[in-house]
Scaffold this active site. Structure first.
Site, short mmCIF file in Angstrom:
data_model
loop_
_atom_site.label_atom_id
_atom_site.label_comp_id
_atom_site.label_asym_id
_atom_site.label_seq_id
_atom_site.Cartn_x
_atom_site.Cartn_y
_atom_site.Cartn_z
N ASP A 38 116.23 112.91 3.76
CA ASP A 38 115.58 113.95 4.57
C ASP A 38 115.24 115.20 3.74
O ASP A 38 115.18 116.30 4.26
CB ASP A 38 116.46 114.32 5.77
CG ASP A 38 117.82 114.84 5.34
OD1 ASP A 38 118.14 114.75 4.13
OD2 ASP A 38 118.56 115.34 6.20
N HIS A 242 101.54 111.71 -22.51
CA HIS A 242 102.02 112.28 -21.24
C HIS A 242 103.54 112.25 -21.15
O HIS A 242 104.12 111.95 -20.11
CB HIS A 242 101.37 111.56 -20.04
CG HIS A 242 99.93 111.90 -19.90
ND1 HIS A 242 99.02 111.10 -19.23
CD2 HIS A 242 99.22 112.97 -20.32
CE1 HIS A 242 97.82 111.65 -19.28
NE2 HIS A 242 97.91 112.79 -19.93
N ASP A 259 102.86 121.29 -23.74
CA ASP A 259 101.66 121.34 -22.89
C ASP A 259 102.13 121.84 -21.54
O ASP A 259 102.81 121.11 -20.81
CB ASP A 259 101.05 119.93 -22.81
CG ASP A 259 99.71 119.92 -22.07
OD1 ASP A 259 99.41 120.88 -21.34
OD2 ASP A 259 98.98 118.91 -22.22
N ASP A 270 96.13 125.45 -18.37
CA ASP A 270 96.48 124.22 -19.08
C ASP A 270 96.41 124.53 -20.58
O ASP A 270 95.33 124.58 -21.15
CB ASP A 270 95.49 123.12 -18.68
CG ASP A 270 95.81 121.78 -19.30
OD1 ASP A 270 96.89 121.64 -19.92
OD2 ASP A 270 94.98 120.85 -19.17
N HIS A 349 92.31 110.61 -26.95
CA HIS A 349 91.99 111.11 -25.60
C HIS A 349 90.71 111.93 -25.66
O HIS A 349 90.13 112.14 -26.72
CB HIS A 349 93.16 111.93 -25.04
CG HIS A 349 93.57 113.10 -25.89
ND1 HIS A 349 92.80 114.23 -26.04
CD2 HIS A 349 94.67 113.29 -26.65
CE1 HIS A 349 93.42 115.08 -26.83
NE2 HIS A 349 94.56 114.52 -27.24
N HIS A 353 88.24 118.72 -20.05
CA HIS A 353 88.07 118.42 -18.62
C HIS A 353 87.86 119.73 -17.88
O HIS A 353 88.26 120.79 -18.36
CB HIS A 353 89.29 117.66 -18.07
CG HIS A 353 90.60 118.33 -18.33
ND1 HIS A 353 91.09 119.36 -17.54
CD2 HIS A 353 91.54 118.14 -19.29
CE1 HIS A 353 92.27 119.75 -18.01
NE2 HIS A 353 92.56 119.04 -19.08
N HIS A 360 93.04 118.86 -13.65
CA HIS A 360 91.86 118.05 -13.96
C HIS A 360 90.94 118.22 -12.76
O HIS A 360 91.02 117.49 -11.78
CB HIS A 360 92.23 116.57 -14.16
CG HIS A 360 93.14 116.37 -15.34
ND1 HIS A 360 93.92 115.27 -15.52
CD2 HIS A 360 93.40 117.16 -16.42
CE1 HIS A 360 94.61 115.38 -16.65
NE2 HIS A 360 94.31 116.52 -17.20
N GLU A 383 90.70 120.62 -26.12
CA GLU A 383 92.03 120.16 -26.52
C GLU A 383 92.03 118.97 -27.47
O GLU A 383 92.52 117.90 -27.13
CB GLU A 383 92.85 119.83 -25.26
CG GLU A 383 92.16 118.91 -24.25
CD GLU A 383 93.05 118.60 -23.05
OE1 GLU A 383 94.16 118.11 -23.26
OE2 GLU A 383 92.63 118.86 -21.92
N TYR A 387 97.66 112.46 -33.49
CA TYR A 387 99.00 111.94 -33.23
C TYR A 387 99.25 110.77 -34.18
O TYR A 387 98.58 109.75 -34.10
CB TYR A 387 99.12 111.48 -31.77
CG TYR A 387 98.54 112.49 -30.81
CD1 TYR A 387 99.31 113.53 -30.29
CD2 TYR A 387 97.18 112.44 -30.48
CE1 TYR A 387 98.75 114.49 -29.46
CE2 TYR A 387 96.61 113.40 -29.65
CZ TYR A 387 97.40 114.42 -29.14
OH TYR A 387 96.84 115.36 -28.32
N ARG A 404 98.53 118.92 -30.81
CA ARG A 404 97.40 119.20 -29.91
C ARG A 404 97.32 120.71 -29.77
O ARG A 404 98.36 121.39 -29.73
CB ARG A 404 97.58 118.53 -28.54
CG ARG A 404 96.43 118.85 -27.58
CD ARG A 404 96.36 117.91 -26.37
NE ARG A 404 97.49 117.99 -25.46
CZ ARG A 404 98.44 117.08 -25.36
NH1 ARG A 404 98.42 116.01 -26.11
NH2 ARG A 404 99.45 117.23 -24.51
N GLU A 406 95.31 123.36 -27.25
CA GLU A 406 94.50 123.33 -26.02
C GLU A 406 94.34 124.74 -25.45
O GLU A 406 95.32 125.45 -25.25
CB GLU A 406 95.18 122.43 -24.98
CG GLU A 406 94.49 122.46 -23.62
CD GLU A 406 95.08 121.46 -22.63
OE1 GLU A 406 96.29 121.17 -22.72
OE2 GLU A 406 94.32 120.99 -21.76
#
Ligand code: GLY
Ligand code: MN
Ligand code: MN
Length: 436
Positions: A38, A242, A259, A270, A349, A353, A360, A383, A387, A404, A406
């Protein structure tokens, strides 16, 4: 930096202007979601519903009507309920809704099934966000059935159903000044959070402890939630795009990739920054980092009206390919490597975006290559990344380097504004901040 009813009612008016005469639009609020037994996840309003109302309660429906040139805005929402409010929290109720919002009617959500058919009857086109709400789609189906069976009441069902997102996505893609002001604030808070993480970072900490520093800065500045699950990946974990487990110990000598962006007044930031856990880049880390930064700066310079994300990504692909060739990570002929898309092994990638209420964000990219021509008012990320996982078939000195960088940009009349420029990103500036 708050969006006011002036903003939300203007959004509804702008939408109504684009609807044809004799149409109705129905937009559903998000539903509460069970986490376990609950207990619920924290409620997050449906983005379309938020964009048109700013109203943050579940169990609400917005109905916009345009009949014979006259427009009507009706909100169905939860009733005031003493017991429910003592146990679960305040409710605005219908009287409150009429006071707070520029709407024509507020009706009980319990009356929705009874009231909706008569209100919608006679319109030719019915607009709703297709695929957004399973419960909403069921309600629409029931309403249409009632209308079709309501001959005795002279009811008439609409003849066409149209996806409202065809209109709303393009509206959301172009940010008003009020939205940009909110996004600047989301960006600033998120920049400060990244600066805090750089300042507090120490080998031996768990990744989630850096995440906690990020969340601390968000909440201390009016943004209680992250816009998406924060990624804190040390060493090899930075090569998992991710990665959100954030459960490993940060190791001396590794890079960490963060990130993270807050949600402020419904709008996302972002940002990714990558920095050395011990405050000093190694030779190899610096080489890869500066290559990604060079590509990112080149891409940013290409973001302006009449350009496209594709143009910027082509530049990034070319720079990264040449750079990895120079470093010996790639080998072969430049033109051939470009043609083969060889860099995809290390940059797998997209470059960018849209960003807004959703990280996104909605908005047509025209093609998967992102060929939509940029216009002032659009907001997007830039971004690029490289890697090199420990499984890569390259000199091991490059292994476990994941970088990365970004930032979030607003397309302006004569170029762009980097909304997230208050957190450092050169090697020298990062090392100086971390040493302080
Ligand atoms: N944080 C998700 C992304 O960068 O797109
Ligand atoms: Mn992004
Ligand atoms: Mn990101």
């Amino acid at each position: 930096m708050m969006l006011t009813e002036t903003f939300f009612s203007a959004r509804r008016k702008a939408l109504l202007q684009q609807l044809p005469d004799n149409s109705a639009a129905i937009i559903f609020a998000a539903q509460e979601k069970t986490r376990s037994a609950d207990t619920e996840y924290h409620f997050r309003q449906n983005s379309y519903f938020y964009y048109l109302t700013g109203f943050n309660e579940p169990e609400s429906v917005l109905l916009l009507l345009k009949k014979d040139g006259a427009v009507q805005t009706i909100l169905f929402n939860r009733d005031k309920d003493k017991m429910q409010e003592i146990w679960h929290g305040r409710r605005l109720g219908q009287a409150g809704a009429l006071t707070n919002f520029e709407i024509d009617q507020a009706l009980s959500i319990n009356a929705l099934s009874d009231e909706l058919p008569a209100l919608v009857s006679g319109v030719e086109s019915l607009y709703s966000c297709h695929g957004e709400s399973a419960q909403g789609e069921l309600l629409i189906k029931e309403m249409l059935n009632s209308l079709r069976l309501g001959m005795k009441k002279n009811w008439r069902a609409p003849s066409v159903q149209i996806d409202l997102r065809l209109i709303l996505d393009d509206m959301r893609l172009f940010k008003t000044n009020a939205e940009v002001a909110v996004m600047r604030k989301a960006a600033k808070i998120s920049c400060d959070a990244h600066s805090r993480a750089m300042t507090f970072c120490q080998a031996g900490q768990f990744e989630y402890q850096l995440e906690a520093e990020i969340m601390h800065e968000f909440a201390s500045n009016g943004a209680r939630f992250a816009a998406y699950n924060t990624i804190v990946g040390g060493g090899e974990n930075a090569c998992i795009l991710h990665y959100t487990e954030n459960e490993s110990v940060l190791q001396d000598g590794d890079l960490v990739l963060i990130d993270a962006g807050c949600e402020y007044n419904g709008y996302a930031a972002d940002i990714t920054r990558t920095f050395p856990i011990n405050g000093k880049f190694s030779v190899e880390q610096k080489a890869i980092y500066e290559l990604v930064l060079k590509a990112q700066l080149a891409a940013i310079a290409l973001i302006k009206p009449s350009s496209t994300i594709k143009v910027a990504n082509d530049a990034v692909t070319s720079i990264l390919t040449q750079g990895l060739l120079d470093l010996g990570v790639l080998s072969g002929d430049f033109e051939q490597l470009l043609q083969d898309g060889a860099v995809k092994e290390f940059y797998m990638h997209g470059l960018s975006h849209w960003i807004g209420i959703d990280v996104h964000d909605v908005g047509d990219y025209i093609s998967s290559a992102r060929t939509r021509v940029l216009e002032p008012g659009m907001t997007l990320t830039i971004e690029p990344g490289i890697y090199i996982s420990q499984d890569s078939d390259v000199d091991p000195k490059w292994h476990s380097i994941g970088v990365r960088i970004e930032d979030d940009l607003l397309v302006t009349v004569d170029g762009n504004e980097v909304l997230t420029d208050s957190v450092v990103k050169t090697v020298a500036d990062i090392e100086t901040l971390m040493a302080s």
